[in-house]
Write a protein that holds these residues in place. Structure first.
Motif, PDB file in Angstrom:
ATOM      1  N   LEU A 162       0.877  -1.180   0.000  1.00  0.00           N
ATOM      2  CA  LEU A 162       0.000   0.000   0.000  1.00  0.00           C
ATOM      3  C   LEU A 162       0.910   1.224   0.000  1.00  0.00           C
ATOM      4  N   TRP A 163       1.632   1.449  -1.042  1.00  0.00           N
ATOM      5  CA  TRP A 163       2.521   2.590  -1.254  1.00  0.00           C
ATOM      6  C   TRP A 163       3.715   2.566  -0.299  1.00  0.00           C
ATOM      7  N   CYS A 164       4.056   1.434   0.265  1.00  0.00           N
ATOM      8  CA  CYS A 164       5.031   1.480   1.367  1.00  0.00           C
ATOM      9  C   CYS A 164       6.329   0.714   1.146  1.00  0.00           C
TER      10      CYS A 164
ATOM     11  N   SER B 292       1.289   4.067  13.093  1.00  0.00           N
ATOM     12  CA  SER B 292       0.627   4.097  11.788  1.00  0.00           C
ATOM     13  C   SER B 292       0.524   5.532  11.307  1.00  0.00           C
ATOM     14  N   GLY B 293       0.228   5.669  10.024  1.00  0.00           N
ATOM     15  CA  GLY B 293       0.002   7.000   9.485  1.00  0.00           C
ATOM     16  C   GLY B 293      -1.152   7.688  10.193  1.00  0.00           C
ATOM     17  N   SER B 294      -2.197   6.934  10.478  1.00  0.00           N
ATOM     18  CA  SER B 294      -3.363   7.519  11.151  1.00  0.00           C
ATOM     19  C   SER B 294      -2.979   8.084  12.510  1.00  0.00           C
ATOM     20  N   GLU B 295      -2.170   7.343  13.230  1.00  0.00           N
ATOM     21  CA  GLU B 295      -1.740   7.827  14.557  1.00  0.00           C
ATOM     22  C   GLU B 295      -0.860   9.062  14.429  1.00  0.00           C
TER      23      GLU B 295
ATOM     24  N   GLY C  20      -9.034  14.128   0.049  1.00  0.00           N
ATOM     25  CA  GLY C  20      -7.847  13.944   0.897  1.00  0.00           C
ATOM     26  C   GLY C  20      -7.971  12.633   1.648  1.00  0.00           C
ATOM     27  N   TYR C  21      -6.837  11.993   1.935  1.00  0.00           N
ATOM     28  CA  TYR C  21      -6.877  10.804   2.786  1.00  0.00           C
ATOM     29  C   TYR C  21      -5.856  10.979   3.897  1.00  0.00           C
ATOM     30  N   HIS C  22      -6.350  10.933   5.141  1.00  0.00           N
ATOM     31  CA  HIS C  22      -5.452  11.120   6.279  1.00  0.00           C
ATOM     32  C   HIS C  22      -5.594  10.003   7.294  1.00  0.00           C
ATOM     33  N   GLY C  23      -6.072   8.848   6.840  1.00  0.00           N
ATOM     34  CA  GLY C  23      -6.123   7.703   7.733  1.00  0.00           C
ATOM     35  C   GLY C  23      -7.521   7.394   8.207  1.00  0.00           C
ATOM     36  N   SER C  24      -7.597   6.390   9.065  1.00  0.00           N
ATOM     37  CA  SER C  24      -8.899   5.814   9.387  1.00  0.00           C
ATOM     38  C   SER C  24      -9.259   5.873  10.867  1.00  0.00           C
TER      39      SER C  24
ATOM     40  N   GLY D  81      -2.678  10.992  -2.596  1.00  0.00           N
ATOM     41  CA  GLY D  81      -2.408   9.641  -3.078  1.00  0.00           C
ATOM     42  C   GLY D  81      -3.670   8.845  -3.354  1.00  0.00           C
ATOM     43  N   SER D  82      -4.324   8.367  -2.284  1.00  0.00           N
ATOM     44  CA  SER D  82      -5.532   7.559  -2.456  1.00  0.00           C
ATOM     45  C   SER D  82      -6.594   8.292  -3.254  1.00  0.00           C
ATOM     46  N   GLY D  83      -6.599   9.614  -3.157  1.00  0.00           N
ATOM     47  CA  GLY D  83      -7.596  10.420  -3.870  1.00  0.00           C
ATOM     48  C   GLY D  83      -7.394  10.399  -5.376  1.00  0.00           C
TER      49      GLY D  83
ATOM     50  N   ALA E  45       1.882  18.969   6.506  1.00  0.00           N
ATOM     51  CA  ALA E  45       2.051  18.217   5.260  1.00  0.00           C
ATOM     52  C   ALA E  45       1.935  16.729   5.605  1.00  0.00           C
ATOM     53  N   ASP E  46       0.932  16.083   5.068  1.00  0.00           N
ATOM     54  CA  ASP E  46       0.776  14.648   5.323  1.00  0.00           C
ATOM     55  C   ASP E  46       1.574  13.895   4.257  1.00  0.00           C
ATOM     56  N   GLU E  47       2.751  13.450   4.683  1.00  0.00           N
ATOM     57  CA  GLU E  47       3.698  12.799   3.753  1.00  0.00           C
ATOM     58  C   GLU E  47       3.773  11.300   4.012  1.00  0.00           C
ATOM     59  N   VAL E  48       2.656  10.726   4.451  1.00  0.00           N
ATOM     60  CA  VAL E  48       2.654   9.283   4.714  1.00  0.00           C
ATOM     61  C   VAL E  48       2.996   8.523   3.423  1.00  0.00           C
ATOM     62  N   ILE E  49       2.570   9.035   2.288  1.00  0.00           N
ATOM     63  CA  ILE E  49       2.938   8.417   1.010  1.00  0.00           C
ATOM     64  C   ILE E  49       4.177   9.080   0.402  1.00  0.00           C
ATOM     65  N   THR E  50       4.229  10.407   0.432  1.00  0.00           N
ATOM     66  CA  THR E  50       5.281  11.100  -0.328  1.00  0.00           C
ATOM     67  C   THR E  50       6.622  11.149   0.404  1.00  0.00           C
TER      68      THR E  50
ATOM     69  N   ALA F 170       5.123   7.754   7.509  1.00  0.00           N
ATOM     70  CA  ALA F 170       4.983   6.347   7.949  1.00  0.00           C
ATOM     71  C   ALA F 170       5.518   5.470   6.810  1.00  0.00           C
ATOM     72  N   LYS F 171       4.696   4.577   6.325  1.00  0.00           N
ATOM     73  CA  LYS F 171       4.944   3.699   5.171  1.00  0.00           C
ATOM     74  C   LYS F 171       6.428   3.484   4.801  1.00  0.00           C
ATOM     75  N   GLY F 172       6.980   4.336   3.940  1.00  0.00           N
ATOM     76  CA  GLY F 172       8.336   4.146   3.415  1.00  0.00           C
ATOM     77  C   GLY F 172       9.418   4.212   4.482  1.00  0.00           C
TER      78      GLY F 172
ATOM     79  N   MET G 191      -2.312  -2.758  -9.738  1.00  0.00           N
ATOM     80  CA  MET G 191      -2.467  -1.304  -9.842  1.00  0.00           C
ATOM     81  C   MET G 191      -3.652  -0.973  -8.940  1.00  0.00           C
ATOM     82  N   ARG G 192      -3.783   0.285  -8.592  1.00  0.00           N
ATOM     83  CA  ARG G 192      -4.902   0.685  -7.746  1.00  0.00           C
ATOM     84  C   ARG G 192      -5.795   1.552  -8.605  1.00  0.00           C
ATOM     85  N   ALA G 193      -7.142   1.414  -8.440  1.00  0.00           N
ATOM     86  CA  ALA G 193      -8.057   2.285  -9.184  1.00  0.00           C
ATOM     87  C   ALA G 193      -8.767   3.211  -8.203  1.00  0.00           C
TER      88      ALA G 193
HETATM   89  N1  PXG Z   1      -2.118   9.728   5.411  1.00  0.00           N
HETATM   90  C1  PXG Z   1      -1.953   9.378   4.129  1.00  0.00           C
HETATM   91  C2  PXG Z   1      -1.571  10.420   3.133  1.00  0.00           C
HETATM   92  C3  PXG Z   1      -2.117   8.047   3.747  1.00  0.00           C
HETATM   93  O1  PXG Z   1      -1.968   7.707   2.454  1.00  0.00           O
HETATM   94  C4  PXG Z   1      -2.609   7.508   6.051  1.00  0.00           C
HETATM   95  C5  PXG Z   1      -2.424   8.826   6.358  1.00  0.00           C
HETATM   96  C6  PXG Z   1      -2.935   6.543   7.137  1.00  0.00           C
HETATM   97  O2  PXG Z   1      -1.912   5.633   7.350  1.00  0.00           O
HETATM   98  P1  PXG Z   1      -2.227   4.233   8.077  1.00  0.00           P
HETATM   99  O3  PXG Z   1      -0.865   3.692   8.333  1.00  0.00           O
HETATM  100  O4  PXG Z   1      -2.939   4.527   9.331  1.00  0.00           O
HETATM  101  O5  PXG Z   1      -3.050   3.423   7.125  1.00  0.00           O
HETATM  102  C7  PXG Z   1      -2.444   7.088   4.717  1.00  0.00           C
HETATM  103  C8  PXG Z   1      -2.657   5.646   4.374  1.00  0.00           C
HETATM  104  C9  PXG Z   1      -5.038   3.014  -0.639  1.00  0.00           C
HETATM  105  C10 PXG Z   1      -4.645   3.077   0.799  1.00  0.00           C
HETATM  106  O6  PXG Z   1      -5.624   2.015  -1.042  1.00  0.00           O
HETATM  107  C11 PXG Z   1      -3.916   4.154   1.256  1.00  0.00           C
HETATM  108  C12 PXG Z   1      -3.569   4.231   2.595  1.00  0.00           C
HETATM  109  C13 PXG Z   1      -3.930   3.231   3.478  1.00  0.00           C
HETATM  110  C14 PXG Z   1      -4.662   2.147   3.001  1.00  0.00           C
HETATM  111  C15 PXG Z   1      -5.032   2.067   1.671  1.00  0.00           C
HETATM  112  O7  PXG Z   1      -4.772   3.963  -1.369  1.00  0.00           O
HETATM  113  N2  PXG Z   1      -2.890   5.357   3.025  1.00  0.00           N
END
Ligand code: PXG
Length: 459
Positions: free
Chosen positions: A60-62, A120-123, A153-157, A230-232, A258-263, A287-289, A415-417
């Protein structure tokens, strides 16, 4: 245990019986067969049916350093043997956490010298948003608690992360805390209309300023945004966007997160997306990388101007996790940063990304269903469209993307859609020969998709 169950079908039955998955319609999943991933090496996954799949999403981008990195396994084993766990509460620390904090301070943009660890990125996002509010409370401005994010925008769950993000489905399912607001994303292809990308970049940034004026700057703690959403849909802002956001946040005295969990950590060809776009953040979530996904770890990077207030004025900061600064995770992160540095994976992500895009354009640039091929470093997207001249979306948004994604998997490519936009973010270790495989499998999948939906595409 792994030896007791041999048959993939049995794994699938057991999974359906007991395992609740993230972001999943379970009824739909149980009606088909869940994919069992059994092993991986380099950029390739293997599934329970023996298929070899090129992982165009790095998990997942990591998985920046690729799969099968013995250095990371060794780092974890050595640290587990020496000190598997101790906490960083109660005036205590551990060596890997100290070394990692120092190393991240060196890598981070100027003025960012402090690090808070989570899992996690969410935390990390949750921690950034709480830190922003604590910062303003400490400075005697408790009303500054609203947060502005962007649609898509995606900032976690976690509940705060889902509220900061701009995903409506998540808001609907209880991710809608009060005091969160969402404005137009800098998504020129989808939202730019007749404006040039440069005009639209300024326009989208001014939407943030408009929201600030509407709410009153005295009520706003922070603006949060991914340098590239990213996810957006891998939404790469026009170059006019971030400079304007820097100005707006500074002028209105609003923290910029700046949410750089992906970048973060090389995806864009720079260590941070903030370096790439010239963003001046007060906090960066990562996070991730950081560990290439081998073990959970996130780091909130904090600018001196925020950290000094927290350190000198806040008193006790009532926030933290059992696993903050986990020694094994931090040891793996250090080994992972060694790999990124020694193999020059950050520097080479730029040219590799250029190559990937060039090959993608050669393969699909003229395809009637392909509207735009974009990317920065090794993160990118291909817009599938019903009319490439007008950038018109398909009637039922998302259906063509799903078809294409399923063909990709059939053809041995992840790939992701998002909507009808196809996303890629492969391991930074991907070779030129593997880029060729990725492009060839994707081209085939787009061709098969087109055969199915060509009635919907304008010629
Ligand atoms: N911020 C960004 C920018 C993310 O992309 C999170 C926060 C949350 O990270 P955690 O580790 O709590 O999941 C993310 C996570 C997808 C996908 O399918 C993307 C993420 C997570 C799960 C699925 O694009 N990004």
């Amino acid at each position: 245990m792994l030896d007791i169950i041999n048959d993939t079908v049995d794994w699938q039955g057991l999974d359906a019986a007991h395992h609740l998955h993230p972001f999943t319609d379970h009824k739909d999943l149980h009606a088909r067969r869940v994919r069992v991933i059994t092993e991986a090496q380099g950029v390739f996954l293997r599934d329970g049916d023996g298929n070899e799949i090129l992982d165009g999403m790095a998990g997942l981008w990591c998985v920046a350093a690729g799969y099968g990195r013995k250095e990371l396994v060794d780092a974890a084993a050595a640290q587990m043997t020496k000190l598997p766990y101790y906490n960083t509460f109660f005036k205590t620390t551990n060596q890997p956490a100290v070394l990692l904090a120092q190393r991240l301070a060196q890598l981070a943009p100027d003025g960012i010298n402090h690090v808070f660890f989570a899992c996690s990125g969410s935390e990390a996002v949750d921690s950034a948003l709480r830190t922003a509010r604590v910062y303003w409370q400490t400075l005697g401005k408790p009303n500054k608690k609203h947060v502005i994010g962007r649609e898509y925008g995606y900032h976690g769950s976690t509940t705060l992360g889902a509220s900061a993000g701009g995903m409506e489905d998540m808001h609907r399912q209880a991710g809608d805390m009060p005091n969160f607001h969402h404005v137009l994303p800098p998504y020129w292809y989808g939202k730019g209309g007749q404006m040039s990308p440069e005009e639209f970049g300024v326009y989208a940034a001014l939407e943030v300023e408009k929201k600030i004026l509407e709410l009153g700057a005295d009520n706003i703690a922070a603006f949060i945004g991914e340098p590239i959403q990213g996810s957006g849909g891998v939404l790469i802002p026009p170059e006019t966007y971030w400079p304007e956001i820097n100005r707006i946040c500074k002028e209105h005295d609003i923290l910029l997160i700046a949410d750089e969990v992906i970048t973060g950590y090389g995806r864009t060809g720079k260590w941070f997306g903030s370096d790439y776009f010239g963003i001046k953040p007060d906090m960066i979530t990562t996070a991730k990388g950081l560990t290439s996904g081998y073990i959970p770890l996130s780091a909130l990077l904090v600018h001196d101007r925020v950290a000094e207030v927290m350190i000198n004025q806040t008193g006790e900061y009532y926030h933290g996790f059992t696993y903050s600064g986990h020694p094994v995770s931090c040891a793996v992160a250090l080994a992972n940063l060694d790999i990124l540095e020694n193999e020059k994976l950050v520097e080479t992500a730029g040219p590799k990304g250029e190559l990937l895009r060039r090959k993608m354009i050669e393969a699909l640039g003229d395809h009637p269903m392909v509207g735009e091929i974009r990317g920065v470093g090794l993160i990118g997207a291909i817009e599938l469209t019903a009319d490439r001249r007008t950038r018109k979306p398909f009637g039922k948004v998302g259906s063509v993307g799903t078809i294409c994604r399923d063909f990709c998997i059939e053809n041995g490519l992840i790939m992701r859609a998002t909507r009808d936009t196809m996303l890629f973010s492969p391991p930074l270790t991907i070779s030129e020969a593997e880029i060729d495989i990725l492009v060839a499998r994707f081209k085939k999948s787009v061709g098969q998709t087109y055969d199915k939906v060509k009635d919907e595409v304008a010629l």
